[in-house]
Design an enzyme around this catalytic site. Structure first.
Site, PDB file in Angstrom:
ATOM      1  N   CYS A 230      -6.872  -0.942   3.700  1.00  0.00           N
ATOM      2  CA  CYS A 230      -6.267  -1.910   2.785  1.00  0.00           C
ATOM      3  C   CYS A 230      -6.471  -3.311   3.332  1.00  0.00           C
ATOM      4  CB  CYS A 230      -4.784  -1.621   2.602  1.00  0.00           C
ATOM      5  SG  CYS A 230      -3.808  -1.876   4.092  1.00  0.00           S
TER       6      CYS A 230
ATOM      7  N   ARG B 216       5.691 -18.859   6.200  1.00  0.00           N
ATOM      8  CA  ARG B 216       6.432 -17.773   6.863  1.00  0.00           C
ATOM      9  C   ARG B 216       7.760 -17.639   6.145  1.00  0.00           C
ATOM     10  NH1 ARG B 216       5.491 -14.874  11.358  1.00  0.00           N
ATOM     11  NH2 ARG B 216       7.335 -13.945  12.285  1.00  0.00           N
TER      12      ARG B 216
ATOM     13  N   GLU C 101      -2.887  -6.793  -2.768  1.00  0.00           N
ATOM     14  CA  GLU C 101      -3.299  -5.798  -1.790  1.00  0.00           C
ATOM     15  C   GLU C 101      -4.282  -4.804  -2.381  1.00  0.00           C
ATOM     16  OE1 GLU C 101      -0.474  -4.202   1.029  1.00  0.00           O
ATOM     17  OE2 GLU C 101      -1.946  -2.676   1.616  1.00  0.00           O
TER      18      GLU C 101
ATOM     19  N   GLU D  21      12.717 -12.046   7.917  1.00  0.00           N
ATOM     20  CA  GLU D  21      12.089 -12.734   9.060  1.00  0.00           C
ATOM     21  C   GLU D  21      13.116 -13.617   9.726  1.00  0.00           C
ATOM     22  OE1 GLU D  21       8.931 -12.465  10.023  1.00  0.00           O
ATOM     23  OE2 GLU D  21       7.672 -11.997   8.293  1.00  0.00           O
TER      24      GLU D  21
ATOM     25  N   ASN E  16      -5.414 -10.017   6.216  1.00  0.00           N
ATOM     26  CA  ASN E  16      -5.951  -9.016   7.128  1.00  0.00           C
ATOM     27  C   ASN E  16      -6.784  -7.997   6.363  1.00  0.00           C
ATOM     28  OD1 ASN E  16      -4.059  -7.331   5.898  1.00  0.00           O
ATOM     29  ND2 ASN E  16      -2.693  -7.247   7.656  1.00  0.00           N
TER      30      ASN E  16
ATOM     31  N   CYS F 240       0.789  -1.234   0.000  1.00  0.00           N
ATOM     32  CA  CYS F 240       0.000   0.000   0.000  1.00  0.00           C
ATOM     33  C   CYS F 240       0.827   1.294   0.000  1.00  0.00           C
ATOM     34  CB  CYS F 240      -1.061   0.003   1.095  1.00  0.00           C
ATOM     35  SG  CYS F 240      -0.434  -0.177   2.772  1.00  0.00           S
TER      36      CYS F 240
ATOM     37  N   ARG G 246      -0.273 -18.030   2.030  1.00  0.00           N
ATOM     38  CA  ARG G 246      -1.010 -18.360   3.253  1.00  0.00           C
ATOM     39  C   ARG G 246      -2.426 -18.851   2.948  1.00  0.00           C
ATOM     40  NH1 ARG G 246       1.206 -14.634   8.116  1.00  0.00           N
ATOM     41  NH2 ARG G 246       3.391 -15.220   7.862  1.00  0.00           N
TER      42      ARG G 246
ATOM     43  N   GLU H 105      -2.273 -16.774  10.613  1.00  0.00           N
ATOM     44  CA  GLU H 105      -2.840 -15.507  10.138  1.00  0.00           C
ATOM     45  C   GLU H 105      -2.645 -15.494   8.624  1.00  0.00           C
ATOM     46  OE1 GLU H 105      -0.557 -12.193  11.642  1.00  0.00           O
ATOM     47  OE2 GLU H 105      -1.105 -11.147   9.804  1.00  0.00           O
TER      48      GLU H 105
ATOM     49  N   ASP I 192      -7.632  -9.540  11.652  1.00  0.00           N
ATOM     50  CA  ASP I 192      -6.820 -10.636  11.112  1.00  0.00           C
ATOM     51  C   ASP I 192      -7.715 -11.819  10.823  1.00  0.00           C
ATOM     52  OD1 ASP I 192      -4.280  -9.649  10.947  1.00  0.00           O
ATOM     53  OD2 ASP I 192      -3.497 -10.708  12.705  1.00  0.00           O
TER      54      ASP I 192
ATOM     55  N   ARG J   7      10.359  -9.343   3.538  1.00  0.00           N
ATOM     56  CA  ARG J   7      10.615  -8.997   4.944  1.00  0.00           C
ATOM     57  C   ARG J   7      11.687  -9.919   5.483  1.00  0.00           C
ATOM     58  NH1 ARG J   7       4.503  -7.764   7.288  1.00  0.00           N
ATOM     59  NH2 ARG J   7       4.017  -6.360   5.573  1.00  0.00           N
TER      60      ARG J   7
HETATM   61  N1  SER Z   1      -0.524  -3.104   4.468  1.00  0.00           N
HETATM   62  C1  SER Z   1      -1.102  -4.200   5.175  1.00  0.00           C
HETATM   63  C2  SER Z   1      -0.059  -4.979   5.914  1.00  0.00           C
HETATM   64  O1  SER Z   1       1.110  -4.754   5.706  1.00  0.00           O
HETATM   65  C3  SER Z   1      -1.864  -5.091   4.251  1.00  0.00           C
HETATM   66  O2  SER Z   1      -1.007  -5.675   3.325  1.00  0.00           O
HETATM   67  O3  SER Z   1      -0.385  -5.825   6.682  1.00  0.00           O
HETATM   68 ZN    ZN Z   2      -1.650  -1.928   3.332  1.00  0.00          ZN
END
Ligand code: SER
Ligand code: ZN
Length: 510
Positions: free
Chosen positions: A469, A351, A359, A342, A443, A310, A476, A440, A422, A340
């Site tokens: 968003c 994960r 998104e 992790e 979201n 986003c 997942r 999860e 979530d 990310r």
């Molecule tokens: N921006 C939200 C998040 O990072 C949805 O992708 O969880």
């Molecule tokens: Zn977002």
């Protein structure tokens, strides 16, 4: 709170007789407005004071003391402006520079911090009785003008608080739960997929190679999300950049907490082959990447890989006024992976460091977004109940925009409008539905005006604009489905198979 600032004003030339008298008189008799402006009526006793002033040749030094309301650094800047106009008109003397020579902040403490606290720009922090004494020196005009001191004070209190939270984690509160569904399997999908040879780990950390059958499953998930959720609600597709410069995260607040998880990007210092000759030759001789030599030829990072999709979508509307007939603006991006770091927390394909999400982002009036959220939740429920036929639940959690900005807790609201829901699925291979940790898998958030404000996105009728968003995690979704439905497509729900189409065969390895 007691703030004591030694401000020094450097003049463009020496101030003589009349000028000196004028400034002395001004400081002693005419600064009341400056000191009292903005002070709440019931706090007059806490008005800032000028304790001392001194004029020597080409510098004026003023010692200012204040409390919480009108703070010493604001007074210093107000004084700069008024003294400038006083001296400029009559004596043609200007102020070249204002410096906060020493700024001593005495902050009352409810709790005495257990461990030392470090804050950038603060030279020394000591505890005296129930006060913390923060000492800052040589502060420039930007520092004094741009609220840095106020943010330092907030940060100090935040750090003290954090020492007493202990392990206070993220918020979690059940909202709803689907019907129980007896799972077809209790096996772990990733192990099963690996055994079938549909998946290969790597080549880098937290990454997978998805062979055709699993790629087909991920694409099926994507089609279901687009056809069953996004298109029926009117969302249209955009393609957002996947390299995100720091300027975007400066606005979203990601730089107050997401740093340890960002994959940073540095371009080369030059495109010139001669700059790279040594690295190239080293490779030709040794067949190795000389990382040290490569690092020497890299620029400073310009930003990082997409962390969430986003932020660049908000950037696309930065400073724009949107025609009111457009609201709610409904867009989505599915054009690339997010990244990310992790470290340590990786597990299966659910994960990972590189993951695919769709998104959707929505911008509109608050009431439009509240209605939209309901409709999205209905569509999602349809997908999970009627197409996947899985057991899932929703929970009210720490909003992603708070978590990603290093905060815990939830919005201070009773209506439960702004924040993150979530979606979680039961993963039978992890244990019983009652005791195991659920996954999860997506979201849905209403952000309020945080990002519309940060990016100055406006409505042509100047109405209040909110945004929100939803992060639809394709891996997942896939794990949630396979963990309950197993890998045998004969057992998969009819509605799901409609979207799957022909299932590709896997290449045989010997
Ligand atoms: N921006 C939200 C998040 O990072 C949805 O992708 O969880
Ligand atoms: Zn977002």
């Amino acid at each position: 709170m007691k703030l004591l600032l030694d401000a020094e004003y450097l003049l463009s030339k020496e101030l003589t007789g009349d000028g000196v008298q004028k400034i002395k008189k001004y400081i002693s008799d005419e600064t009341k407005d400056i000191l009292y402006k903005g002070l709440p009526k019931d706090k007059l006793s806490e008005a800032p004071k000028i304790l001392e002033s001194n004029i020597s040749r080409d510098a004026i030094s003023i010692k200012i003391e204040s409390g919480t309301y009108v703070r010493a650094h604001s007074v210093a800047i107000r004084l700069k402006n008024s003294i400038s106009s006083l001296l400029g008109k009559e004596f043609k003397v200007g102020i070249k520079k204002v410096t906060g020579k020493t700024y001593t902040l005495s902050l009352e403490l409810d709790k005495i911090p257990k461990d030392p606290i470090k804050i950038p720009f603060v030279e020394n922090i000591s505890i005296e009785g129930n006060n913390a004494i923060l000492v800052l020196t040589n502060l420039d005009e930007e520092f004094l003008t741009k609220n840095y001191v106020d943010r330092i004070i907030n940060l100090f209190y935040e750090k003290v608080e954090a020492q007493f939270w202990g392990g206070k984690g993220e918020h979690w509160e059940l909202i709803s739960k689907s019907e129980n569904k007896e799972p077809i399997t209790t096996k772990d999908p990733t192990s099963e997929l690996l055994a079938l040879g549909w998946l290969k780990q790597g080549p880098s950390q937290g990454q997978w190679f998805y062979h055709a059958p699993i790629a087909a499953l991920l694409r099926t998930m994507e089609r279901i999300a687009v056809e069953e959720v996004l298109k029926p609600l009117g969302f249209i597709e955009v393609i957002a950049p996947k390299m995100v410069p720091f300027e975007i995260w400066e606005k979203t607040g990601h730089l107050s907490g997401s740093e340890p998880e960002i994959y940073y990007i540095s371009p080369p210092i030059s495109r010139d082959i001669s700059v790279w000759e040594e690295v190239i030759d080293l490779y030709k001789i040794t067949k190795k990447a000389y990382v040290e030599k490569i690092r020497e030829r890299m620029r400073d990072p310009i930003g990082g890989m997409t962390y969430a999709q986003c932020p660049p979508m908000y950037w696309a509307f930065d400073g724009k006024t949107i025609d009111d007939s457009e609201f709610p603006v409904l867009i989505y991006d599915k054009s690339g992976p997010s990244y990310r770091w992790e470290a340590g927390g990786r597990q299966g394909i659910e994960r990972v460091n590189e993951f695919w999400r769709i998104e959707p982002v929505f911008i509109g009036y608050p009431e439009q977004l509240i209605e939209l959220k309901e409709k999205m939740m209905e569509r999602y429920a349809y997908v999970f109940n009627k197409i996947f036929e899985i057991e899932w639940r929703t929970a009210w959690v720490t909003p992603f925009y708070m978590a990603q900005a290093g905060q815990t807790g939830i919005e201070k609201e009773t209506e439960r409008i702004k924040g993150t829901v979530d979606y979680e699925s039961w993963i039978p291979s992890r244990g019983s539905r009652e005791e195991s940790e659920w996954l999860e898998f997506q979201n849905l958030s209403i952000v309020g005006d945080k990002y519309t404000k940060a990016f100055s996105i406006k409505s042509s009728k100047n109405k209040e604009l909110w945004s929100g968003c939803s992060g639809i995690g394709l891996q997942r979704w896939t794990v949630s489905f396979l963990a309950q439905k197993g890998l045998d497509s004969d057992n998969w729900p009819k509605e799901f198979k409609k979207y799957l189409g022909e299932f590709p065969r896997q290449i045989k390895f010997v």
